[in-house]
Design a protein around this motif. Structure first.
Motif, PDB file in Angstrom:
ATOM      1  N   LEU A 110       0.773  -1.208   0.129  1.00 44.38           N
ATOM      2  CA  LEU A 110       0.058  -0.010  -0.084  1.00 44.38           C
ATOM      3  C   LEU A 110       0.746   1.286   0.114  1.00 44.38           C
ATOM      4  O   LEU A 110       0.387   2.301  -0.722  1.00 44.38           O
ATOM      5  CB  LEU A 110      -1.029   0.176   1.162  1.00 44.38           C
ATOM      6  N   PRO A 111       1.893   1.242   0.544  1.00 40.00           N
ATOM      7  CA  PRO A 111       2.822   2.487   0.731  1.00 40.00           C
ATOM      8  C   PRO A 111       3.201   2.960  -0.972  1.00 40.00           C
ATOM      9  O   PRO A 111       3.033   3.990  -1.316  1.00 40.00           O
ATOM     10  CB  PRO A 111       4.023   2.349   1.259  1.00 40.00           C
ATOM     11  N   ARG A 112       3.440   1.953  -1.654  1.00 39.06           N
ATOM     12  CA  ARG A 112       3.617   2.116  -3.107  1.00 39.06           C
ATOM     13  C   ARG A 112       2.473   2.592  -3.847  1.00 39.06           C
ATOM     14  O   ARG A 112       2.489   3.443  -4.722  1.00 39.06           O
ATOM     15  CB  ARG A 112       4.114   0.888  -3.683  1.00 39.06           C
ATOM     16  N   VAL A 113       1.484   1.969  -3.473  1.00 40.75           N
ATOM     17  CA  VAL A 113       0.215   2.509  -4.234  1.00 40.75           C
ATOM     18  C   VAL A 113      -0.370   3.830  -3.717  1.00 40.75           C
ATOM     19  O   VAL A 113      -0.730   4.630  -4.698  1.00 40.75           O
ATOM     20  CB  VAL A 113      -1.078   1.493  -3.679  1.00 40.75           C
ATOM     21  N   PHE A 114      -0.242   4.257  -2.712  1.00 42.14           N
ATOM     22  CA  PHE A 114      -0.500   5.492  -2.070  1.00 42.14           C
ATOM     23  C   PHE A 114       0.348   6.527  -2.846  1.00 42.14           C
ATOM     24  O   PHE A 114       0.058   7.591  -3.087  1.00 42.14           O
ATOM     25  CB  PHE A 114      -0.086   5.798  -0.351  1.00 42.14           C
ATOM     26  N   GLU A 115       1.722   6.143  -2.958  1.00 39.63           N
ATOM     27  CA  GLU A 115       2.652   7.073  -3.654  1.00 39.63           C
ATOM     28  C   GLU A 115       2.255   7.462  -5.120  1.00 39.63           C
ATOM     29  O   GLU A 115       2.196   8.478  -5.541  1.00 39.63           O
ATOM     30  CB  GLU A 115       4.162   6.637  -3.716  1.00 39.63           C
ATOM     31  N   ARG A 116       1.932   6.300  -5.866  1.00 39.24           N
ATOM     32  CA  ARG A 116       1.431   6.574  -7.128  1.00 39.24           C
ATOM     33  C   ARG A 116       0.077   7.309  -7.260  1.00 39.24           C
ATOM     34  O   ARG A 116       0.031   8.281  -8.088  1.00 39.24           O
ATOM     35  CB  ARG A 116       1.306   5.363  -7.940  1.00 39.24           C
ATOM     36  N   LEU A 117      -0.783   6.734  -6.277  1.00 38.21           N
ATOM     37  CA  LEU A 117      -2.136   7.638  -6.627  1.00 38.21           C
ATOM     38  C   LEU A 117      -2.150   9.361  -6.166  1.00 38.21           C
ATOM     39  O   LEU A 117      -2.722  10.066  -6.742  1.00 38.21           O
ATOM     40  CB  LEU A 117      -3.063   6.839  -5.891  1.00 38.21           C
ATOM     41  N   ALA A 118      -1.174   9.382  -5.170  1.00 36.24           N
ATOM     42  CA  ALA A 118      -0.795  10.832  -4.627  1.00 36.24           C
ATOM     43  C   ALA A 118      -0.332  11.607  -6.113  1.00 36.24           C
ATOM     44  O   ALA A 118      -0.710  12.991  -5.856  1.00 36.24           O
ATOM     45  CB  ALA A 118       0.155  10.749  -3.576  1.00 36.24           C
ATOM     46  N   ALA A 119       0.411  11.050  -6.868  1.00 36.76           N
ATOM     47  CA  ALA A 119       0.808  11.802  -8.156  1.00 36.76           C
ATOM     48  C   ALA A 119      -0.079  11.993  -9.156  1.00 36.76           C
ATOM     49  O   ALA A 119       0.321  12.681 -10.036  1.00 36.76           O
ATOM     50  CB  ALA A 119       2.153  11.083  -8.394  1.00 36.76           C
ATOM     51  N   ALA A 130       8.345  -5.690   6.864  1.00 35.51           N
ATOM     52  CA  ALA A 130       8.441  -6.831   6.775  1.00 35.51           C
ATOM     53  C   ALA A 130       8.957  -7.680   5.462  1.00 35.51           C
ATOM     54  O   ALA A 130       9.533  -8.319   5.107  1.00 35.51           O
ATOM     55  CB  ALA A 130       7.192  -7.735   7.304  1.00 35.51           C
ATOM     56  N   LEU A 131       7.938  -6.927   4.601  1.00 32.09           N
ATOM     57  CA  LEU A 131       8.292  -7.252   3.108  1.00 32.09           C
ATOM     58  C   LEU A 131       9.772  -6.622   2.547  1.00 32.09           C
ATOM     59  O   LEU A 131      10.328  -7.625   2.109  1.00 32.09           O
ATOM     60  CB  LEU A 131       7.282  -6.674   2.129  1.00 32.09           C
ATOM     61  N   LEU A 132      10.370  -5.599   3.257  1.00 36.02           N
ATOM     62  CA  LEU A 132      11.517  -5.303   2.826  1.00 36.02           C
ATOM     63  C   LEU A 132      12.582  -5.961   3.389  1.00 36.02           C
ATOM     64  O   LEU A 132      13.805  -6.094   2.924  1.00 36.02           O
ATOM     65  CB  LEU A 132      11.746  -3.738   3.391  1.00 36.02           C
ATOM     66  N   ASP A 134      12.097   1.233  -4.820  1.00 31.98           N
ATOM     67  CA  ASP A 134      10.760   1.654  -4.707  1.00 31.98           C
ATOM     68  C   ASP A 134      10.159   1.549  -3.373  1.00 31.98           C
ATOM     69  O   ASP A 134       9.564   2.437  -2.801  1.00 31.98           O
ATOM     70  CB  ASP A 134       9.489   1.013  -5.665  1.00 31.98           C
ATOM     71  N   LEU A 135      10.098   0.480  -2.894  1.00 29.93           N
ATOM     72  CA  LEU A 135       9.474   0.222  -1.510  1.00 29.93           C
ATOM     73  C   LEU A 135      10.227   0.806  -0.385  1.00 29.93           C
ATOM     74  O   LEU A 135       9.812   1.406   0.460  1.00 29.93           O
ATOM     75  CB  LEU A 135       9.516  -1.408  -1.108  1.00 29.93           C
ATOM     76  N   ALA A 136      11.570   0.791  -0.565  1.00 31.65           N
ATOM     77  CA  ALA A 136      12.421   1.588   0.391  1.00 31.65           C
ATOM     78  C   ALA A 136      11.987   3.164   0.416  1.00 31.65           C
ATOM     79  O   ALA A 136      11.891   3.844   1.531  1.00 31.65           O
ATOM     80  CB  ALA A 136      13.677   1.453   0.088  1.00 31.65           C
ATOM     81  N   SER A 137      11.967   3.659  -0.758  1.00 28.71           N
ATOM     82  CA  SER A 137      11.407   5.053  -0.662  1.00 28.71           C
ATOM     83  C   SER A 137      10.256   5.396  -0.225  1.00 28.71           C
ATOM     84  O   SER A 137       9.862   6.413   0.595  1.00 28.71           O
ATOM     85  CB  SER A 137      11.591   5.584  -2.333  1.00 28.71           C
ATOM     86  N   ALA A 138       9.101   4.462  -0.486  1.00 31.49           N
ATOM     87  CA  ALA A 138       7.899   4.692  -0.181  1.00 31.49           C
ATOM     88  C   ALA A 138       7.775   4.512   1.688  1.00 31.49           C
ATOM     89  O   ALA A 138       7.188   5.474   2.244  1.00 31.49           O
ATOM     90  CB  ALA A 138       7.040   3.490  -0.494  1.00 31.49           C
ATOM     91  N   ILE A 139       8.702   3.768   1.940  1.00 35.57           N
ATOM     92  CA  ILE A 139       8.812   3.542   3.537  1.00 35.57           C
ATOM     93  C   ILE A 139       9.431   4.840   4.148  1.00 35.57           C
ATOM     94  O   ILE A 139       8.921   5.379   5.284  1.00 35.57           O
ATOM     95  CB  ILE A 139       9.457   2.443   3.830  1.00 35.57           C
ATOM     96  N   PRO A 159      15.226   1.856   9.105  1.00 36.85           N
ATOM     97  CA  PRO A 159      15.911   1.110  10.379  1.00 36.85           C
ATOM     98  C   PRO A 159      17.125   0.160   9.605  1.00 36.85           C
ATOM     99  O   PRO A 159      16.754  -0.512   8.745  1.00 36.85           O
ATOM    100  CB  PRO A 159      14.849   0.589  10.887  1.00 36.85           C
ATOM    101  N   GLN A 160      17.974   0.002  10.728  1.00 34.65           N
ATOM    102  CA  GLN A 160      18.661  -1.185  10.018  1.00 34.65           C
ATOM    103  C   GLN A 160      18.081  -2.528  10.386  1.00 34.65           C
ATOM    104  O   GLN A 160      17.368  -2.749  11.059  1.00 34.65           O
ATOM    105  CB  GLN A 160      20.121  -1.087  11.036  1.00 34.65           C
ATOM    106  N   VAL A 161      18.611  -3.554   9.706  1.00 32.71           N
ATOM    107  CA  VAL A 161      17.898  -5.069   9.755  1.00 32.71           C
ATOM    108  C   VAL A 161      18.216  -5.453  11.234  1.00 32.71           C
ATOM    109  O   VAL A 161      19.347  -5.359  11.529  1.00 32.71           O
ATOM    110  CB  VAL A 161      18.647  -5.984   8.862  1.00 32.71           C
TER     111      VAL A 161
END
Length: 326
Positions: free
Chosen positions: A14-23, A116-118, A126-131, A146-148
């Motif tokens: 969802l963070p990636r979905v949010f990012e795309r829809l916001a644009a 968790a997915l990261l 893309d996921l890291a940027s959204a987070i 955050p570090q692993v």
């Protein structure tokens, strides 16, 4: 096979979905959005509907409710049944990630699921940027990823071992009995549970059973040159490894956390100001796991049923006393 919980796998996108829809304030075709995320259109539609329309009885959403902030539109821009919609957009311009409509608890759930997915996709830019943007939205200031966690340090090596079918030698702090052991394993599946990452591994024993190891208890990992073949019927072996037994337990309210930590699933039977009765779906070793739960929950906790597990806490306490007395 590497898995994160189903709710996490669904929400983590969802963070990636949010990012795309916001644009795209006018919305995006679901087909384009799904293709961009490399998921089927039907699956993405289900994820969005599940997140924004779930009620308090939805177990996989941990009882959270979702505000209705999306519009599902036809190709002509008119409102249509979400199951037939071709376009999705935010109700109004939402700013970065469009998360201003979501309260802190829900943001935390999305953030945790995405992290968790990261774990499984550390190179997913893309996921890291959204987070990072989601973190800034939550905290109000820029936040680094955050570090692993140190207890996940063996995850990359075990992923490599599973993918290349190489055996691994581990130094392991035993979870259910005292002591540290060294053993050679064949990693078949990595699974994220409420306790963190776990590996289901072989080789199967004489009865065809696998073993499960907590990554947080693995002190060292070394990949070996020896390769292994996946045993016949591996899916059935993995399913058998995670078959649960239901145990009904009474817990004081301040020990509800123990149910979430030790059980794969928690169903509430009774709930009042002082105590709670829950049905817990527990993995083996059943008696040891129930014993640990009872000791963690305190002296007022007890097993309601089955009766043969009512002394599990006392038995485990005695074993620990004998061990430490030595």
């Amino acid at each position: 096979m590497s898995e994160i919980p189903r709710y996490a796998a669904r929400i983590a996108r969802l963070p990636r979905v949010f990012e795309r829809l916001a644009a795209h304030p006018d919305g995006l075709p679901l087909a384009d959005l799904a293709a961009d995320l490399d998921v089927p259109v039907a699956e993405l539609r289900d994820d969005l509907l599940a997140f924004y329309t779930a009620d308090v009885s939805s177990d996989w959403l941990l009882g959270l409710t979702r505000p209705d902030v999306l519009e599902f539109l036809g190709a002509d821009g008119d409102d249509v049944d979400p199951n037939e919609a071709e376009v999705v957009r935010f109700v109004e311009e939402t700013g970065e990630l469009g998360v201003e409509y979501v309260d802190a608890a829900e943001l935390a759930l999305v953030h945790t699921a995405a992290l968790a997915l990261l774990d499984m996709e550390p190179d997913n830019a893309d996921l890291a940027s959204a987070i990072e943007v989601l973190t800034e939205t939550m905290l109000g200031v820029p936040g680094d990823l955050p570090q692993v966690p140190d207890w996940n340090r063996s995850l990359p090596l075990l992923q490599e071992a599973r993918e290349t079918r190489r055996a691994a030698r581990i130094v392991y702090s035993r979870a259910w009995s005292p002591g540290v052991s060294e053993r050679e394993i064949e990693p078949y599946s990595l699974v994220q549970t409420r306790r963190g990452w776990e590996v289901d591994a072989g080789p199967p024993d004489a009865q065809g059973r696998l073993r499960t190891y907590l990554l947080s208890n693995i002190r060292e990992v070394r990949l070996l040159d020896r390769t292994f073949d996946v045993p016949d019927g591996l899916p059935a072996l993995l399913d058998a490894q995670r078959v649960t037994t239901t145990v009904r337990v009474l817990l004081p309210q301040d020990a509800r956390w123990a149910a979430d930590f030790y059980a794969e699933r928690v169903t509430f039977v009774q709930d009042d100001e002082q105590e709670v009765v829950v049905d817990l779906d527990l993995l083996p070793p059943l008696e040891k796991r129930v014993g640990m739960l009872l000791l963690a929950a305190g002296p007022t906790a007890f097993v309601v049923e089955p009766a043969e597990l009512q002394d599990a806490g006392v038995v485990l306490a005695e074993e620990l006393l004998v061990h430490h007395a030595r």
